[in-house]
Design an enzyme around this catalytic site. Structure first.
Site, PDB file in Angstrom:
ATOM      1  N   CYS A   3      39.209  34.006  13.344  1.00  0.00           N
ATOM      2  CA  CYS A   3      38.657  34.809  12.263  1.00  0.00           C
ATOM      3  C   CYS A   3      38.382  36.239  12.745  1.00  0.00           C
ATOM      4  CB  CYS A   3      37.401  34.158  11.708  1.00  0.00           C
ATOM      5  SG  CYS A   3      36.351  33.480  12.982  1.00  0.00           S
TER       6      CYS A   3
ATOM      7  N   GLY B 181      54.506  44.472  40.693  1.00  0.00           N
ATOM      8  CA  GLY B 181      54.535  45.533  39.688  1.00  0.00           C
ATOM      9  C   GLY B 181      55.792  45.663  38.876  1.00  0.00           C
TER      10      GLY B 181
ATOM     11  N   GLU C 194      54.903  41.279  46.610  1.00  0.00           N
ATOM     12  CA  GLU C 194      54.027  40.214  46.053  1.00  0.00           C
ATOM     13  C   GLU C 194      54.074  40.356  44.529  1.00  0.00           C
ATOM     14  OE1 GLU C 194      50.206  41.007  47.942  1.00  0.00           O
ATOM     15  OE2 GLU C 194      49.863  42.681  46.570  1.00  0.00           O
ATOM     16  N   CYS C 195      55.163  39.855  43.960  1.00  0.00           N
ATOM     17  CA  CYS C 195      55.414  40.028  42.517  1.00  0.00           C
ATOM     18  C   CYS C 195      54.862  38.847  41.723  1.00  0.00           C
ATOM     19  CB  CYS C 195      56.909  40.113  42.263  1.00  0.00           C
ATOM     20  SG  CYS C 195      57.667  41.557  43.010  1.00  0.00           S
ATOM     21  N   GLY C 196      54.384  39.135  40.536  1.00  0.00           N
ATOM     22  CA  GLY C 196      53.882  38.097  39.646  1.00  0.00           C
ATOM     23  C   GLY C 196      54.674  38.056  38.349  1.00  0.00           C
ATOM     24  N   ARG C 197      54.408  39.038  37.488  1.00  0.00           N
ATOM     25  CA  ARG C 197      54.979  39.030  36.135  1.00  0.00           C
ATOM     26  C   ARG C 197      56.492  38.828  36.125  1.00  0.00           C
ATOM     27  NH1 ARG C 197      52.547  41.195  31.650  1.00  0.00           N
ATOM     28  NH2 ARG C 197      51.111  42.293  33.025  1.00  0.00           N
TER      29      ARG C 197
ATOM     30  N   TYR D 122      50.698  35.906  32.838  1.00  0.00           N
ATOM     31  CA  TYR D 122      49.512  36.526  32.223  1.00  0.00           C
ATOM     32  C   TYR D 122      49.445  36.134  30.732  1.00  0.00           C
ATOM     33  CZ  TYR D 122      49.976  39.298  36.467  1.00  0.00           C
ATOM     34  OH  TYR D 122      50.118  39.694  37.777  1.00  0.00           O
TER      35      TYR D 122
HETATM   36  C1  LIG Z   1      47.162  43.533  44.486  1.00  0.00           C
HETATM   37  C2  LIG Z   1      48.136  42.999  43.500  1.00  0.00           C
HETATM   38  N1  LIG Z   1      49.311  42.528  43.948  1.00  0.00           N
HETATM   39  C3  LIG Z   1      50.224  42.011  43.106  1.00  0.00           C
HETATM   40  C4  LIG Z   1      49.994  41.960  41.744  1.00  0.00           C
HETATM   41  C5  LIG Z   1      51.035  41.371  40.853  1.00  0.00           C
HETATM   42  O1  LIG Z   1      51.508  42.355  40.000  1.00  0.00           O
HETATM   43  P1  LIG Z   1      52.681  42.063  38.985  1.00  0.00           P
HETATM   44  O2  LIG Z   1      52.353  40.843  38.251  1.00  0.00           O
HETATM   45  O3  LIG Z   1      52.711  43.284  38.132  1.00  0.00           O
HETATM   46  O4  LIG Z   1      53.944  41.908  39.810  1.00  0.00           O
HETATM   47  C6  LIG Z   1      48.789  42.447  41.232  1.00  0.00           C
HETATM   48  C7  LIG Z   1      48.507  42.416  39.799  1.00  0.00           C
HETATM   49  O5  LIG Z   1      47.526  42.849  39.298  1.00  0.00           O
HETATM   50  C8  LIG Z   1      47.831  42.985  42.146  1.00  0.00           C
HETATM   51  O6  LIG Z   1      46.663  43.456  41.704  1.00  0.00           O
END
Ligand SMILES: Cc1ncc(COP(=O)(O)O)c(C=O)c1O
Length: 402
Positions: free
Chosen positions: A352, A233, A271-274, A381
């Protein structure tokens, strides 16, 4: 950093076919590794960092992160299979709503670290799978708790009615079901209440709420569970990309918070992504055309939101810089290609639809046909959330700097 990207652009252009303007994703893998290492090193001792692969599951991204992070988070059977094929030694966790029985079987057979359970039905299905296979499964319970007045973000998954996680009112029943099971091992609780968090103090307050709740449940239900997953998040401020969330300062405060709550013996998993991968990616469109329409300039790039849906999905003007390209020469002396000098311009793609806008009315010093529009913060993303097949345009070149 921009130097590396500019060098890559010119190398790609050099290798491209004549008359094919550039359209590419460029991923800076050394920058990704450095950033991820910095994240892990700053974490308090009892914390782990998993990478939420949904942000960007490119094999090279996974290979770069594999030796750095503690594991990967998968949110579908497809991701589970892909992550396992790419990096078989990296621990996996499996979450997300609406898991298929076949996906649950796949996770149990792969021996994932934990399945994040989202409903009583899902818990029952895992129990059935274990019963017939004789396997044990470690589960985490995803909880959707009240935010208790804490600020939310523009992407909030909890603290209100959503399809994600359990309502706290189900907890007694849930814990009883796990206790009665011979096959399910409760590892702890999982929270992911919001994404796009830009406010460090607000995120720390959210962690404090998770810690308080976790301790309260452990006491109330006499649980001795080893793990608390606090989700991902951490956001990227696309309007002010130089304002990076101060992860080091956050971790220093987190360390104190962990001590205050006497949670040093509990594993705290992120568990970070972005925040992990956004900054390593760049989407590049070479300018095909420039025009003025109803008093406003438009630059049409080679590509668009079918490759790079992030600005449309998040409804923002995406940060970019201009990299000078090769000016197209006219064959006719009476025709001059249009150029923009110190004006605002809207950057669009080839689709378009008026929604194919990557940034609206942005000031540029100068912009000519053949220049490169380089959109930064495009490593999460981005390509993988885009509607790539719309209009059947060719895909971008995907390039990795390593
Ligand atoms: C359950 C869960 N964990 C982790 C993430 C990763 O979130 P972020 O990319 O905001 O760190 C998400 C993103 O939707 C999620 O749904």
């Amino acid at each position: 950093m921009n130097f590396r990207i500019k060098t890559a652009i010119h190398a790609l252009k050099g290798a491209a076919q004549k008359n094919t303007p550039l359209c590419a994703y460029i991923y800076d893998l050394p920058a990704l590794a450095e950033h991820a290492k910095g994240m892990v090193e700053a974490l308090p001792k009892n914390c782990e960092l998993y990478y939420a692969a949904k942000a960007n599951p490119e094999a090279q991204v996974l290979a770069t992160l594999a030796p750095i992070v503690d594991g990967f988070e998968a949110a579908s059977g497809g991701e589970l299979a892909w992550l396992n094929a790419c990096e078989p030694d990296v621990p996996l966790i499996f979450g997300g709503p609406g898991k298929l029985v076949t996906e649950l079987e796949q996770a149990v057979n792969l021996g994932v670290q934990a399945i994040h359970v989202e409903s009583l039905t899902e818990l029952h299905r895992i129990e059935q799978i274990c019963l017939s296979s004789g396997k044990i499964c470690t589960v985490m319970l995803r909880m959707n708790i009240s935010l208790q007045g804490l600020p939310s973000t523009k992407l909030t998954m909890g603290g209100k009615p959503t399809p994600f996680g359990f309502d706290e009112s189900e907890l007694t029943q849930l814990l009883e079901a796990v206790k009665q099971s011979k096959y399910l091992v409760l590892q702890g609780f999982h929270f992911h209440l919001m994404s796009h968090q830009l406010d460090r103090a607000a995120h720390l307050a959210l962690m404090a709420l998770y810690f308080k709740t976790f301790k309260h449940w452990c006491e109330l239900y006499q649980l001795d569970v080893p793990l608390l997953n606090v989700g991902g998040g951490i956001g990227i401020d696309y309007a002010r990309p130089e304002q990076l969330f101060d992860w080091q300062a956050f971790c220093a405060d987190l360390n104190e918070l962990i001590k205050d709550f006497k949670l040093t013996e509990t594993t705290i998993r992120f568990e970070c992504g972005r925040y992990v991968s956004a900054n390593c990616g760049y989407y590049v469109m070479q300018v095909l055309d420039i025009k003025k329409n109803h008093g406003q300039y438009f630059a049409i790039g080679h590509g668009g939101t079918h490759h790079f849906r992030t600005p449309a999905a998040q409804n923002h003007d995406h940060p970019f810089f201009v990299c000078a390209g090769e000016a197209e020469q006219s064959q006719y002396s009476d025709f001059a290609y249009p150029e923009i000098i110190r004006q605002a311009v809207t950057l669009v793609g080839q689709l378009c639809t008026p929604k194919d806008v990557l940034a609206s009315q942005q000031y540029v010093e100068s912009l000519a046909i053949g220049d490169y529009l380089v959109f930064s913060q495009a490593g999460a993303y981005a390509w993988n959330i885009s509607h790539q097949n719309f209009l059947m345009h060719a895909p971008p070149v995907i390039h990795f700097i390593d």
